[in-house]
Design a protein around this motif. Sequence first.
Motif, PDB file in Angstrom:
ATOM      1  N   VAL A  79     -43.969  13.056 -65.226  1.00  0.00           N
ATOM      2  CA  VAL A  79     -44.076  14.381 -65.944  1.00  0.00           C
ATOM      3  C   VAL A  79     -42.564  14.417 -66.383  1.00  0.00           C
ATOM      4  CG1 VAL A  79     -44.122  16.837 -66.232  1.00  0.00           C
ATOM      5  CG2 VAL A  79     -45.922  15.549 -65.072  1.00  0.00           C
ATOM      6  N   SER A  80     -42.216  14.351 -67.603  1.00  0.00           N
ATOM      7  CA  SER A  80     -41.003  14.251 -68.324  1.00  0.00           C
ATOM      8  C   SER A  80     -40.308  15.784 -67.954  1.00  0.00           C
ATOM      9  CB  SER A  80     -40.937  13.951 -69.827  1.00  0.00           C
ATOM     10  OG  SER A  80     -41.303  14.989 -70.343  1.00  0.00           O
ATOM     11  N   PRO A  81     -39.052  15.986 -68.091  1.00  0.00           N
ATOM     12  CA  PRO A  81     -38.525  17.458 -68.033  1.00  0.00           C
ATOM     13  C   PRO A  81     -39.244  18.301 -69.162  1.00  0.00           C
ATOM     14  CG  PRO A  81     -36.655  16.005 -67.840  1.00  0.00           C
ATOM     15  CD  PRO A  81     -37.801  15.147 -68.128  1.00  0.00           C
ATOM     16  N   GLY A  82     -39.341  17.787 -70.473  1.00  0.00           N
ATOM     17  CA  GLY A  82     -40.124  18.443 -71.455  1.00  0.00           C
ATOM     18  C   GLY A  82     -41.523  18.870 -71.149  1.00  0.00           C
ATOM     19  N   ALA A  83     -42.227  17.922 -70.635  1.00  0.00           N
ATOM     20  CA  ALA A  83     -43.457  18.058 -70.198  1.00  0.00           C
ATOM     21  C   ALA A  83     -43.521  19.163 -69.109  1.00  0.00           C
ATOM     22  CB  ALA A  83     -44.212  17.036 -69.810  1.00  0.00           C
TER      23      ALA A  83
ATOM     24  N   GLN B  48     -26.263  18.403 -67.690  1.00  0.00           N
ATOM     25  CA  GLN B  48     -27.429  18.216 -67.924  1.00  0.00           C
ATOM     26  C   GLN B  48     -27.957  16.687 -67.739  1.00  0.00           C
ATOM     27  OE1 GLN B  48     -28.576  18.094 -72.350  1.00  0.00           O
ATOM     28  NE2 GLN B  48     -30.743  18.548 -71.476  1.00  0.00           N
ATOM     29  N   VAL B  49     -27.052  15.848 -68.097  1.00  0.00           N
ATOM     30  CA  VAL B  49     -27.209  14.489 -67.872  1.00  0.00           C
ATOM     31  C   VAL B  49     -27.492  14.185 -66.303  1.00  0.00           C
ATOM     32  CG1 VAL B  49     -26.108  12.031 -67.986  1.00  0.00           C
ATOM     33  CG2 VAL B  49     -25.984  13.457 -69.930  1.00  0.00           C
TER      34      VAL B  49
ATOM     35  N   LEU C 297     -31.219  13.154 -61.731  1.00  0.00           N
ATOM     36  CA  LEU C 297     -31.752  13.354 -60.422  1.00  0.00           C
ATOM     37  C   LEU C 297     -33.099  13.849 -60.533  1.00  0.00           C
ATOM     38  CD1 LEU C 297     -28.887  15.344 -59.038  1.00  0.00           C
ATOM     39  CD2 LEU C 297     -29.680  13.087 -58.140  1.00  0.00           C
ATOM     40  N   TYR C 298     -33.497  14.494 -61.638  1.00  0.00           N
ATOM     41  CA  TYR C 298     -34.865  14.905 -61.759  1.00  0.00           C
ATOM     42  C   TYR C 298     -35.804  13.463 -61.896  1.00  0.00           C
ATOM     43  CZ  TYR C 298     -39.185  16.423 -64.399  1.00  0.00           C
ATOM     44  OH  TYR C 298     -40.412  16.578 -64.704  1.00  0.00           O
ATOM     45  N   TYR C 299     -35.258  12.613 -62.665  1.00  0.00           N
ATOM     46  CA  TYR C 299     -36.174  11.272 -62.847  1.00  0.00           C
ATOM     47  C   TYR C 299     -36.395  10.559 -61.487  1.00  0.00           C
ATOM     48  CZ  TYR C 299     -37.240  11.890 -67.690  1.00  0.00           C
ATOM     49  OH  TYR C 299     -37.296  12.333 -69.015  1.00  0.00           O
TER      50      TYR C 299
ATOM     51  N   ALA D  22     -19.658   9.516 -69.193  1.00  0.00           N
ATOM     52  CA  ALA D  22     -20.690  10.393 -68.577  1.00  0.00           C
ATOM     53  C   ALA D  22     -19.851  11.124 -67.595  1.00  0.00           C
ATOM     54  CB  ALA D  22     -21.737   9.444 -67.863  1.00  0.00           C
ATOM     55  N   GLY D  23     -18.792  11.558 -68.071  1.00  0.00           N
ATOM     56  CA  GLY D  23     -18.156  12.443 -66.850  1.00  0.00           C
ATOM     57  C   GLY D  23     -17.382  11.943 -65.831  1.00  0.00           C
TER      58      GLY D  23
END
Length: 170
Positions: free
Chosen positions: A58-62, A42-43, A48-50, A14-15
Amino acid sequence: MKRRTSAQKRRRHAGARVGDAGAAFDASVLDTMVGHLTRVVQVRLFQLYYERLRRLRVSPGAFAVLTAIRSNPGVQHGALADALGVHGPNMTKLVDRLVREGWVERRSAANDRRTKGHYLTTTGRAKAEAVLTAGLAHDKRVSSSLSAAERKMLLRLLAKLDRGLAARTR
């Protein structure tokens, strides 16, 4: 020979730049590849988003769909999928979920009843505003290591890369 745990393997792929017992990990070749660094970033952005926006459910897609419909009331399914780079059936599943949540509704177009447009419901508008406010703050935090000029340049370069890749996939 010491065996790696699955968590160590995931970190390594994962980097992570430090391996077992603090040994340096050579990612010099990978770090020259646009695709690899884009995936790593992106990962990290999604992690961090979650962490930071979990409470909004709300998922990133939603998030993208709600924001796109907010800005484009009545947008048709195909245009929405194309603009967001989502495969049609996947977009259908996502929009169906947003309809079940009561955030999005499909309405027939006035000039062609066979055509459906996507609209936010009253609840959906409130949700989209809350998500957008949180999303903009999140975006500001995750890009805080960049100057305003660097951020603007990064967005310009990413858009240029996207246009170039889109032209090759048509």
